[in-house]
Write a protein that holds these residues in place. Structure first.
Motif, PDB file in Angstrom:
ATOM      1  N   SER B 408       3.485  -7.098  12.641  1.00 23.93           N
ATOM      2  CA  SER B 408       2.334  -7.127  11.738  1.00 23.93           C
ATOM      3  C   SER B 408       2.122  -5.740  11.125  1.00 23.93           C
ATOM      4  O   SER B 408       2.607  -4.727  11.643  1.00 23.93           O
ATOM      5  CB  SER B 408       1.080  -7.566  12.490  1.00 23.93           C
ATOM      6  OG  SER B 408       0.660  -6.535  13.347  1.00 23.93           O
ATOM      7  N   ARG B 409       1.351  -5.728  10.051  1.00 19.73           N
ATOM      8  CA  ARG B 409       1.094  -4.457   9.377  1.00 19.73           C
ATOM      9  C   ARG B 409       0.275  -3.516  10.259  1.00 19.73           C
ATOM     10  O   ARG B 409       0.468  -2.298  10.244  1.00 19.73           O
ATOM     11  CB  ARG B 409       0.376  -4.725   8.053  1.00 19.73           C
ATOM     12  CG  ARG B 409       1.325  -5.247   7.001  1.00 19.73           C
ATOM     13  CD  ARG B 409       0.618  -5.995   5.880  1.00 19.73           C
ATOM     14  NE  ARG B 409       1.463  -7.079   5.413  1.00 19.73           N
ATOM     15  CZ  ARG B 409       2.404  -6.961   4.481  1.00 19.73           C
ATOM     16  NH1 ARG B 409       2.609  -5.818   3.900  1.00 19.73           N
ATOM     17  NH2 ARG B 409       3.139  -7.990   4.132  1.00 19.73           N
ATOM     18  N   SER B 410      -0.669  -4.096  11.037  1.00 20.51           N
ATOM     19  CA  SER B 410      -1.499  -3.227  11.888  1.00 20.51           C
ATOM     20  C   SER B 410      -0.634  -2.592  12.978  1.00 20.51           C
ATOM     21  O   SER B 410      -0.747  -1.405  13.261  1.00 20.51           O
ATOM     22  CB  SER B 410      -2.656  -4.015  12.493  1.00 20.51           C
ATOM     23  OG  SER B 410      -2.182  -5.112  13.225  1.00 20.51           O
ATOM     24  N   GLN B 411       0.277  -3.394  13.568  1.00 20.42           N
ATOM     25  CA  GLN B 411       1.189  -2.830  14.583  1.00 20.42           C
ATOM     26  C   GLN B 411       2.062  -1.747  13.955  1.00 20.42           C
ATOM     27  O   GLN B 411       2.287  -0.703  14.554  1.00 20.42           O
ATOM     28  CB  GLN B 411       2.113  -3.922  15.116  1.00 20.42           C
ATOM     29  CG  GLN B 411       1.508  -4.822  16.170  1.00 20.42           C
ATOM     30  CD  GLN B 411       2.507  -5.932  16.499  1.00 20.42           C
ATOM     31  OE1 GLN B 411       2.990  -6.634  15.609  1.00 20.42           O
ATOM     32  NE2 GLN B 411       2.825  -6.076  17.765  1.00 20.42           N
ATOM     33  N   ASP B 442       4.140   0.340   6.569  1.00 19.77           N
ATOM     34  CA  ASP B 442       3.957  -1.114   6.461  1.00 19.77           C
ATOM     35  C   ASP B 442       5.260  -1.873   6.243  1.00 19.77           C
ATOM     36  O   ASP B 442       5.400  -3.022   6.624  1.00 19.77           O
ATOM     37  CB  ASP B 442       3.112  -1.407   5.201  1.00 19.77           C
ATOM     38  CG  ASP B 442       1.660  -1.616   5.526  1.00 19.77           C
ATOM     39  OD1 ASP B 442       1.275  -1.370   6.665  1.00 19.77           O
ATOM     40  OD2 ASP B 442       0.932  -2.039   4.602  1.00 19.77           O
TER      41      ASP B 442
END
Lengths: 135, 478
Positions: B408-411, B442
């Motif tokens: 994911s982008r947050s990870q 990202d």
């Protein structure tokens, strides 16, 4: 302000908790702004929105979709929102500033707000919402 | 593998009817054992959800880059019968006709040595990222109408390309069903200033080198040779397409009650293909798809001008290999129950891969099959493949569209630093430019599945065949 990003490989999935529905919507709005523009957002410029919809989820979808439209077409970035929901209608006062390429490029464009998994629930602690932003 | 899913071949899996209530056809997806270890249950749930939609034909299909999206899974393909079937924005996505194209050049690796300044110039010239506005066009209501109705042809007629480009676009770069009257004023307002902009997220313009040829005759027909410098462009229909999806999703959500359709996910909101609501969405979606083809054509023009000026090559020496759509619904003829039948194919994060002799192929490629362009991530290879008869028989002429995310982008932002990723890529000879370092984190190579494994599966299954591999030397990100 209370929102957290949940795991989702392709898009941005947010969980929001708030004591009232008004605050839940305001926090979902804050999550959307932070996703697109990052944290460095100031106030000073006011925008009023009025939305009507058949149910709570659609009201939220329409509110956030309208915010996406306003940001893009009017070149505005918002720092906060005061939201008042009365049954099927919503009134919001947004506080923001003109888009600044240097300060507001930290995030990623949100293409749309998805209905997938969208649910507003209520328990003794207040309201909770899961929502997916397509990025 | 996820419980309830059956193996039906080396790289083939079935989601049987009954996996969830209401499935009309089985789900079927193509995945190697190792890619299967990265599969999310959410993606299979979505594949099964699609199988419950009215009028779906044969299978709800997943390509090997299948992952969890919204509505359809990403990498999802489904065809619907014209009389009983439906159309859904959830099978197309917000970024209508997000797609990719590949241009060749007569240059070799040595010609672009020290490519940093070329990448800088491209980054300055092509508007990228959040808030980007067109620099090559003073958009107007008239130009927008042209883009929506004529697509890439509008761009060529207005000096952004050459007529040969049109034959090298899926659908000739223009869906004739476009109806701008079903595109809202809001969508038009968003579309006017954004012609020729890249957008953000996974969109990019990349300079690549052809590093390996697998199929000499197909590569020759496509104009590809080893060591050649190429330019790949990946973007879509910008705010116009996003708004069209938002607007029509709301209309179709309401129409579901009218047509007594109940589905497990509201994002699959749909209406019969024969209904006024379904036709209105199709017309607006086609107009957005055309806008996207015009958009990619305008960016192509900017890239060609820069290459012409810097390297003294003619504009025509950068021909288009092909342009494919990743997110679109189309009327196509396919074999159903042994009969040639017109159906509505939805491809959501999937690529058309028409085999030899299929309609819509330029005559010089008719014997080879359609070029299929599969972008990798910033640090990994992209591929050119060709469409096959197997794809026509098994996947409604479709294949994968990219590597597919695994993180994911947050990870990605927590685990990776954009500066470090850029420095690491620079050490590998890949220059990256982006509006912000977060955009690099990202989209780092580590957040994607290995692209070679994904294309390996489609090659082995036979739904497209490898032609060439390209490696990046410079990327501009949105």
């Amino acid at each position: 302000m209370s929102f957290e990003e949940l795991s989702h490989t392709a898009d941005v999935r947010i969980r929001v908790r708030a004591p009232t529905l008004d605050m839940l919507f305001a926090d979902a709005f804050a999550a959307l702004m932070e996703t697109i523009f990052g944290k460095d957002r100031k106030g000073g410029c006011r925008k009023d929105l009025h939305i009507e919809a058949a149910d709570t989820e659609t009201l939220l979808m329409d509110f956030l979709s309208e915010v996406l439209f306003v940001c893009e077409v009017e070149g505005l970035v918002f720092s906060s929102a005061s939201v008042t929901i009365d049954g099927k209608s919503l009134a919001a006062v947004l506080d923001g500033e003109p888009f600044d390429r240097v300060r507001h490029s930290e995030g990623t464009e949100v293409k749309g707000i998805s209905y997938s998994g969208l649910a507003v629930t209520r328990d003794e602690n207040g309201y909770m919402l899961d929502i997916l932003f397509d990025v | 593998m996820i419980e309830g899913v059956k193996r039906t071949g080396t790289n083939e899996w079935e989601v049987p009817v009954g996996y969830i209530p209401g499935m009309r056809v089985p789900g079927r997806f193509f995945l190697s054992e190792s890619l299967g270890s990265m599969l999310e249950p959410g993606a299979i749930q979505q594949l099964a959800n699609v199988a419950t939609m009215p009028g779906i034909l044969k299978n709800s299909l997943g390509m090997p880059d299948i992952h969890w999206g919204y509505g359809f899974p990403i990498g999802g393909v489904a065809a619907f019968s014209l009389d009983e079937g439906v159309i859904s924005p959830g099978g197309v996505g917000f970024d209508i006709n997000c797609g990719v194209r590949l241009l060749t050049t007569p240059l070799g690796r040595k010609d672009v040595a020290g490519q940093g300044s070329l990448i800088d110039e491209l980054f300055r010239a092509v508007p990228t990222g959040v808030g980007a506005k067109s620099s090559s066009l003073k958009g107007s209501a008239k130009s927008l109408e042209g883009m929506m109705i004529k697509g890439a042809r509008w761009a060529v007629e207005n000096g952004f390309g050459v007529s040969r480009d049109l034959a090298r676009c899926e659908e000739g770069g223009c869906m004739k069903e476009a109806d701008s009257s079903t595109v809202s004023t809001k969508a038009k307002q968003r579309g006017i200033p954004q012609g020729g902009t890249l957008g953000s997220g996974n969109h990019f313009l990349e300079i690549q080198i052809v590093s390996e040829i697998y199929d000499t005759s197909a590569a020759k027909a496509f104009g590809l040779s080893e060591g050649q410098v190429c330019c790949m462009i990946h973007c879509g229909s910008r705010g116009l397409g996003h708004q069209v999806c938002t607007d029509h999703l709301k209309v179709l959500e309401a129409a579901m009650r009218k047509y007594h359709i109940t589905l497990p996910d509201r994002q699959l909101a749909c209406a019969p293909l024969t209904s006024p609501e379904g036709k209105a969405y199709f017309g607006a979606m086609a107009a957005s798809a055309n806008y996207a083809w015009a958009n990619r054509q305008m960016i192509t023009h900017t890239a060609r001008e820069i290459f012409s000026r810097r390297f003294g090559i003619a504009y025509e020496e950068m021909p288009l290999v092909y342009d494919v759509a990743h997110n679109v619904a189309k009327f196509e003829i396919h074999t159903v129950d042994g009969k040639q039948t017109e159906v509505c194919v939805h491809r959501k994060g999937a690529t058309r891969a028409f085999g030899p002799g299929a309609p819509d192929l330029p005559s010089d490629l008719a014997a080879i099959g359609q070029p299929v362009i599969i972008p990798g991530s910033m640090g990994t290879s992209s591929y050119v493949l060709r469409g096959t008869d197997v794809a026509m028989e098994r996947t409604f002429g479709s294949t994968c569209h990219g590597a597919g995310r695994v993180m994911s982008r947050s990870q990605a932002k927590k685990r990776l630093s954009g500066k470090e990723v850029a420095a690491d890529l620079a050490r590998q000879g890949i220059i990256v430019r982006a509006p912000h370092e977060n955009a690099i984190a990202d989209e780092a190579p580590d957040v994607y599945k290995p692209s070679d494994e994904v294309v390996g599966v489609v090659h082995d299954v036979g739904i497209s065949r490898l032609v060439a591999r390209l490696t990046p030397i410079g990327v501009i990100k949105g």
